[in-house]
Design an enzyme around this catalytic site. Sequence first.
Site, PDB file in Angstrom:
ATOM      1  N   GLU A 100       0.841  -1.202   0.000  1.00  0.00           N
ATOM      2  CA  GLU A 100       0.000   0.000   0.000  1.00  0.00           C
ATOM      3  C   GLU A 100       0.877   1.253   0.000  1.00  0.00           C
ATOM      4  O   GLU A 100       2.029   1.204   0.449  1.00  0.00           O
ATOM      5  CB  GLU A 100      -0.905  -0.070   1.245  1.00  0.00           C
ATOM      6  CG  GLU A 100      -1.819   1.091   1.487  1.00  0.00           C
ATOM      7  CD  GLU A 100      -2.895   1.287   0.426  1.00  0.00           C
ATOM      8  OE1 GLU A 100      -2.527   1.546  -0.740  1.00  0.00           O
ATOM      9  OE2 GLU A 100      -4.086   1.226   0.770  1.00  0.00           O
ATOM     10  N   ASP A 104      -3.660   5.631   6.567  1.00  0.00           N
ATOM     11  CA  ASP A 104      -4.086   6.881   7.199  1.00  0.00           C
ATOM     12  C   ASP A 104      -5.097   6.536   8.300  1.00  0.00           C
ATOM     13  O   ASP A 104      -4.711   6.225   9.421  1.00  0.00           O
ATOM     14  CB  ASP A 104      -4.680   7.768   6.096  1.00  0.00           C
ATOM     15  CG  ASP A 104      -5.045   9.160   6.558  1.00  0.00           C
ATOM     16  OD1 ASP A 104      -4.543   9.594   7.601  1.00  0.00           O
ATOM     17  OD2 ASP A 104      -5.849   9.823   5.880  1.00  0.00           O
TER      18      ASP A 104
HETATM   19  P1  5GP Z   1      -7.155   5.183   4.809  1.00  0.00           P
HETATM   20  O1  5GP Z   1      -8.269   4.284   4.388  1.00  0.00           O
HETATM   21  O2  5GP Z   1      -6.086   4.484   5.622  1.00  0.00           O
HETATM   22  O3  5GP Z   1      -7.676   6.409   5.497  1.00  0.00           O
HETATM   23  O4  5GP Z   1      -6.487   5.779   3.526  1.00  0.00           O
HETATM   24  C1  5GP Z   1      -5.847   5.030   2.623  1.00  0.00           C
HETATM   25  C2  5GP Z   1      -5.771   5.739   1.302  1.00  0.00           C
HETATM   26  O5  5GP Z   1      -6.033   7.146   1.403  1.00  0.00           O
HETATM   27  C3  5GP Z   1      -4.384   5.636   0.748  1.00  0.00           C
HETATM   28  O6  5GP Z   1      -4.221   4.464   0.000  1.00  0.00           O
HETATM   29  C4  5GP Z   1      -4.281   6.882  -0.102  1.00  0.00           C
HETATM   30  O7  5GP Z   1      -4.753   6.638  -1.391  1.00  0.00           O
HETATM   31  C5  5GP Z   1      -5.188   7.882   0.580  1.00  0.00           C
HETATM   32  N1  5GP Z   1      -4.418   8.832   1.403  1.00  0.00           N
HETATM   33  C6  5GP Z   1      -4.338   8.913   2.744  1.00  0.00           C
HETATM   34  N2  5GP Z   1      -3.516   9.907   3.128  1.00  0.00           N
HETATM   35  C7  5GP Z   1      -3.067  10.474   2.000  1.00  0.00           C
HETATM   36  C8  5GP Z   1      -2.145  11.553   1.726  1.00  0.00           C
HETATM   37  O8  5GP Z   1      -1.567  12.215   2.597  1.00  0.00           O
HETATM   38  N3  5GP Z   1      -1.924  11.821   0.416  1.00  0.00           N
HETATM   39  C9  5GP Z   1      -2.526  11.140  -0.589  1.00  0.00           C
HETATM   40  N4  5GP Z   1      -2.219  11.508  -1.822  1.00  0.00           N
HETATM   41  N5  5GP Z   1      -3.375  10.129  -0.380  1.00  0.00           N
HETATM   42  C10 5GP Z   1      -3.636   9.792   0.906  1.00  0.00           C
END
Ligand code: 5GP
Length: 177
Positions: A100, A104
């Site tokens: 991955e 986040d």
């Molecule tokens: P989660 O489900 O853990 O909140 O987020 C996962 C996805 O959110 C990551 O695979 C990514 O695509 C996007 N994401 C989370 N934080 C960031 C960030 O700081 N920058 C970008 N470009 N995408 C993020």
Amino acid sequence: MNRLEAAVDRVLISEAKIAARVKKLGAQITKDYADKNPIIVGMLRGAVLFYGDLLKHVKIPCTLDFMCLSSYCGTCSTGEVRFLLDLRGSIAGRHVIIVEDIVDTGLTLDYVLKNLAHRGAASVEICTLLDKPSNRKVEVPVKYTGFKIKNEFVIGYGLDCDELYRNLPYIGVYRAG
Ligand code: 5GP
């Protein structure tokens, strides 16, 4: 400064630092899976650059597969995970490594792990380039982490903002506005 770099407020992780860390992660996976032929799953599209570079340092036979989920819209999570592309092959009896770009909130990988739980894999581990632990909503077991970062929105090396900037060779903090 070109239009691509104009979107970067500051470089957070340089190309050289990424390359050195990715090499180490590949060596660790090579060691941990020395007697196994894992399925290495690339999460489209954010992990593509990391995935390609990592695989060059994984020196064991392995199968490549891909998944595509989406939960982001611009710079804020929609909180709703959508499945856009599933694995091509079966993972029954196989050791799986999910690659991955960034963890986040953890919602995306939590969804993926729950979804894969019923498919009979011998093991499922997570390898992420970036981790933003301060923003976690659900705990996910991450085995391999490239870099832990603060809660800032980053772009480059596969990471986008509205599908742009994935082709920056380093990771930068996004310059809003
Ligand atoms: P989660 O489900 O853990 O909140 O987020 C996962 C996805 O959110 C990551 O695979 C990514 O695509 C996007 N994401 C989370 N934080 C960031 C960030 O700081 N920058 C970008 N470009 N995408 C993020």
